[in-house]
Design an enzyme around this catalytic site. Structure first.
Site, PDB file in Angstrom:
ATOM      1  N   SER A  41       0.722  -1.360   0.247  1.00 32.82           N
ATOM      2  CA  SER A  41       0.671  -0.274   0.268  1.00 32.82           C
ATOM      3  C   SER A  41       0.768   1.335   0.221  1.00 32.82           C
ATOM      4  O   SER A  41      -0.043   2.197  -0.206  1.00 32.82           O
ATOM      5  CB  SER A  41      -0.394   0.086   0.952  1.00 32.82           C
ATOM      6  N   HIS A  92       2.088   3.778   8.305  1.00 32.79           N
ATOM      7  CA  HIS A  92       1.164   3.599   8.830  1.00 32.79           C
ATOM      8  C   HIS A  92       1.700   4.776  10.461  1.00 32.79           C
ATOM      9  O   HIS A  92       1.944   4.216  10.797  1.00 32.79           O
ATOM     10  CB  HIS A  92       1.897   2.451   9.428  1.00 32.79           C
TER      11      HIS A  92
END
Lengths: 421, 477
Positions: free
Chosen positions: B45, B49
């Site tokens: 992705s 994060h």
């Protein structure tokens, strides 16, 4: 800052014809910007014949057809720059371009003609599942490799899409020693010209499977095979109809997309159906003094029509520069595409500016047999022409006459549609 | 004899290599593919994060938050595109609000800074295309987006410059014990090393199980993605997750650091460790799920789809440490999301383990900074024009969709660990990564690669091995 009356973006068939026409209509200061290393655009890789039947009443190859225009361009003394990429066009019609030798240039123009052509729809845009190995080429890329570089992309090929480039490449790959196993077409009809199906597939015994698509690509490093399946009326694969074809190459000929990144940067109003700019009868876009022609405007089948359209665009750009564009006592009349007609070019017609006769080009959305092409001025039908077959793969045209438009009082809409009787 | 052999040139292996290159150690990275960043590290992705996902007290949570904090400085040091765009976990059902609160509290506990829950109104302001069903969201301003290729390549290049050797097309087949060392059997012969770092991604369990009786099990968990053209830029500006709940896990919709929109991933457990094929069902699923978060996704702008494999360890935890019954064999396994975020810390952790065992001296020649491939688009017009005067290749556009010049491609080929294939050029420069997907530029890139590497066009591959781009010349048989 360099200054030209007309800057033409693209030196393919559209840009060449537009430049020559602009010169013929009295504009001296013209510059053609071409990103590739030679003029002629995609014609340079189209070494098959069949070009120029309408324009020259001869069957020429792509490079021959291009050469005729390039010669005229050179004779006319029109300036051009090769290997030059246009980066941006500003609302003030300043064109920013770049090449190796001159670096970054700012070129100011009175008028700009967009003639950037189109690109091929890629595997990614088609969402074909499977692995992503080497050996998946768009048909045009394969055509460049074979015809210009002399390289054979693969030895056993499957072709998805029966667009003209795909059909032409089926024949070319066969002639160069590859085995083309099948051409699969998602739609129940081919998007290519009938003559290409006969000359490129039938003559070589290559099967065309309509209503079929590729549902899987096998092979991690190089294509090892593809799975083809039949699709239903909603174009969804039908389970149980899968067939595996062993191959090392998958060619894609699944549609062309006008390359309008520069146009969008200019904020030009686009036609979502064609993915090209909306234009009036003079091929002028919503940006004043910016014209468009050729495949950047809408994808053509025949280069002859690209040349004709571009000649008109070049002429109108010249008239615009010389401030001789028609008077403004008439409004722009919208042209509506209805009942089977997907779009028209141009999108509006000004009865004041138009020529005595104006060619309206359009495409239909499906295959139609024994129907009529009808043109209405408001509610009045002025054309009702019988056609035995109409297909999405063949561009159609109707001619509007100035006198007919002038004869209708309060003309507010022109409509092109198909009628059953 | 090496001091350290690192197996796997993904982001973990290369981060470890770079950290270890701070010391006077003889280090080698061996990789079964032809380039760095060819496995999990290349297909994910591409996000950094914030750190509210992993269970409190887990190694994942700790390394995530620390990795996030370090990314900014590291990205500057290594010249890697990174931007803190913030993430939003969108709650679509009123009754699931407690779940959002739980996530918020977990984030606090994990040490995520500036977390807060925002109401629909603020959410709508941040993301105008948000679904009408959205009721609230967890906003994490520290979350970011990064170019995963650039990070992996930068770590590898910097390690190489600091003396780390790289062997590509080298696949490990087994291990033996030598005198005070491991004998590593590979497709390119035997390597001897005092320490082995196992950073083999979805293969890490297989390697681990060759040397240890305490078995590890990794499942390749496929995630499929769709990538939208840069013309869709601005459709969303934050990384948008869906709150996992009884309606499923959802998929994310995020901008990439280069301005594309990325949608995905699905989650499907496989047996095939090379199963990076996309599926019709997968792509349909993620399109449908993405539409629950934001409305009107311009799917006609999809330019490619791809799949990556997460190295999912059964316990869903990073396994980093010396293997108890295999001294000198250090696992760096089970590195799935948030592995990319954690990678800088994973590298340090591996280096610390070896430091404690070995007490190596510092490498006095270590240089931590690295310049990436110069992108003329980041220059002013005057600077770019001056660059073209000194090097005309920067005035020649090769990839028209991403506007990549010949100068960038030549740099990509000729720099340390330079590109050898079309995909190698693509990951380094983005040539071929745009809307035509290499349709126009691949013949030109092939020519440049052949010229610079002094090889025949027929030897040019897409991604190494048997991925030749052409089969021969016309009429050659």
């Amino acid at each position: 800052m360099q200054n030209y009356d007309i800057v033409i973006v693209g030196g393919g068939p559209a840009g060449l014809a537009a430049a020559i026409a602009a010169k013929e209509h009295g504009v001296e200061s013209i510059l053609v910007l071409e990103r590739d290393q030679e003029l002629g655009g995609i014609l340079n890789q189209c070494i098959h014949n069949g070009f120029g039947l309408h324009t020259f009443e001869e069957e020429l190859t792509g490079p021959e057809y291009a050469a005729r225009f390039i010669e005229r361009l050179l004779e006319a003394g029109i300036s051009y720059k090769l290997n030059t990429m246009v980066l941006e066009i500003s609302a003030q019609k300043v064109v920013t371009a770049m090449n190796r030798t001159e670096g970054i240039m700012q070129i100011s123009a009175q008028a700009v003609i967009l003639a950037m052509g189109c690109r091929e729809r890629s595997r990614g845009a088609l969402n074909i599942p499977g692995f992503r190995p080497a050996g998946i080429y768009s048909a045009g890329t394969a055509q460049r490799l074979v015809n210009m570089e002399g390289y054979l992309p693969g030895r056993r090929a499957v072709i998805l899409g029966s667009g003209d480039i795909g059909l032409i490449m089926a024949r070319r790959m066969t002639l160069e020693g590859a085995k083309v196993q099948v051409v699969a077409e998602l739609l129940p009809y081919s998007g290519g010209l009938k003559r290409n199906i006969v000359q490129c597939l039938d003559d070589f015994g290559i099967p065309l499977k309509l209503s079929h698509t590729v549902v899987n690509i096998h092979g991690r490093k190089r294509v090892e095979g593809v799975t083809i399946a039949r699709v239903d009326d909603n174009r969804k694969p039908v389970p149980g109809t899968e067939e595996y074809y062993e191959c090392d190459t998958l060619l894609l000929s699944c549609g062309l997309i006008p390359e309008n990144e520069l146009s969008k940067g200019l904020g030009i109003e686009m036609n979502p159906v064609t993915s090209g700019p909306k234009v009036n009868e003079s091929f002028q876009t919503s940006a004043e003094g910016v014209f468009a022609c050729g495949n950047v405007l809408h994808v053509h089948d025949l280069v002859d029509f690209v040349s004709r359209e571009a000649q008109a665009a070049g002429k109108y750009a010249a008239l615009y520069v010389k401030n001789q564009a028609g008077h403004e006592e008439f409004g722009d009349i919208p042209v509506a595409a209805e009942q089977g007609v997907r779009y028209t070019v141009p999108n509006t017609v000004n009865p004041g500016r138009m020529e005595e006769a104006l060619t309206l080009r359009f495409r239909v959305g499906d295959v139609y047999k024994n129907c009529y092409v009808a043109v209405y001025l408001n509610d009045q039908r002025i054309c009702h022409r019988k056609k035995q077959v109409l297909a999405p793969g063949e561009m159609e045209e109707v001619v509007l006459k100035k006198e007919e438009l002038h004869a209708v009082a309060d003309l507010t809409q022109i409509t092109v549609k198909l009628e059953e009787d | 004899m090496y001091d350290v052999v690192i197996i796997g040139a993904g982001v973990s292996g290369c981060a470890a290599a770079r950290e270890l290159s701070r010391y006077q150690l003889n280090i080698c990275v061996i990789e079964k593919e032809e380039d760095v960043c060819c496995g999990t590290s290349k297909a994910n992705s591409a996000i950094v994060h914030a750190g509210f996902d992993a269970p409190g007290g887990s190694l994942m949570a700790k390394l995530n938050v620390e990795g996030n904090e370090r990314m900014e400085e590291l990205s500057k040091e290594l010249d890697v595109p990174f931007r803190r765009n913030g993430s939003l976990v969108v709650c679509l059902h009123e009754e699931e609000l407690p779940g959002l609160k739980t996530l918020y509290e977990r984030g606090l506990k994990n040490g995520v800074r500036n977390l807060r829950i925002i109401d629909r109104e603020e959410l709508k302001e941040l993301e105008p295309n948000i679904s009408d069903d959205a009721v609230a969201a967890l906003y994490a301003p520290t979350a970011g987006i990064i170019c995963p290729f650039a990070l992996n390549l930068a770590l590898a290049e910097n390690a190489a410059v600091n003396g780390v050797e790289f062997w590509f097309d080298t696949e490990v087949t087994g291990f033996g014990r030598g005198e005070g060392c491991w004998n590593i059997h590979t497709s390119q012969g035997e390597f001897k090393s005092r320490y082995v770092v196992n950073a083999a991604g979805v293969y890490a369990d297989l390697l681990h199980n060759m040397v240890s009786g305490r078995k590890l099990h990794i499942t390749p968990r496929r995630g499929e993605y769709c990538l939208l053209d840069r013309s869709a830029a601005g459709f969303v500006t934050h990384t948008m997750f869906q709150l996992p709940g009884k309606y499923g896990k959802g998929v994310l919709v995020t901008p990439t650091v280069h301005g594309n929109i990325l949608i995905g991933p699905t989650a499907e457990d496989l047996e095939d460790r090379e199963g990076t094929n996309t599926t019709q069902a997968g792509i349909q699923e993620l399109m449908k799920k993405a539409e629950a978060t934001v409305k009107g996704i311009p799917f006609h702008e999809v330019i490619t789809s791809f799949a990556g494999l997460r190295a999912h360890e059964d316990g869903h935890e990073f396994c980093i440490g010396e293997v108890e019954d295999a001294p000198g064999f250090i696992d760096c396994a089970g590195i799935e999301s948030p592995g990319l975020t954690a990678s800088p810390v994973i590298g340090s952790m591996v280096a610390d383990i070896i430091y404690r065992l070995e007490q190596p001296r510092l490498n006095p020649d270590f240089t931590g900074s690295r310049k990436g491939i110069l992108d003329p688009k980041t220059l002013s017009t005057e600077e770019h024009a001056a660059l073209i005067r000194t090097n005309p290749a920067y005035g020649n556009i090769v990839c028209r969709c991403e506007m990549i010049t010949e100068g960038e491609i030549l740099d990509a080929v000729n720099r340390p660990l330079g590109a050898k294939s079309l995909d190698g050029v693509k990951r380094r420069t983005r040539a071929g990564m745009g809307r035509c997907q290499g349709g126009f530029c691949s013949p030109k890139v092939m020519e440049l690669l052949a010229g610079e590497r002094n090889i025949k066009i027929s030897e040019i591959t897409k991604s190494g091995g048997a991925s030749q781009m052409i089969a021969g010349i016309n009429k050659d048989r």
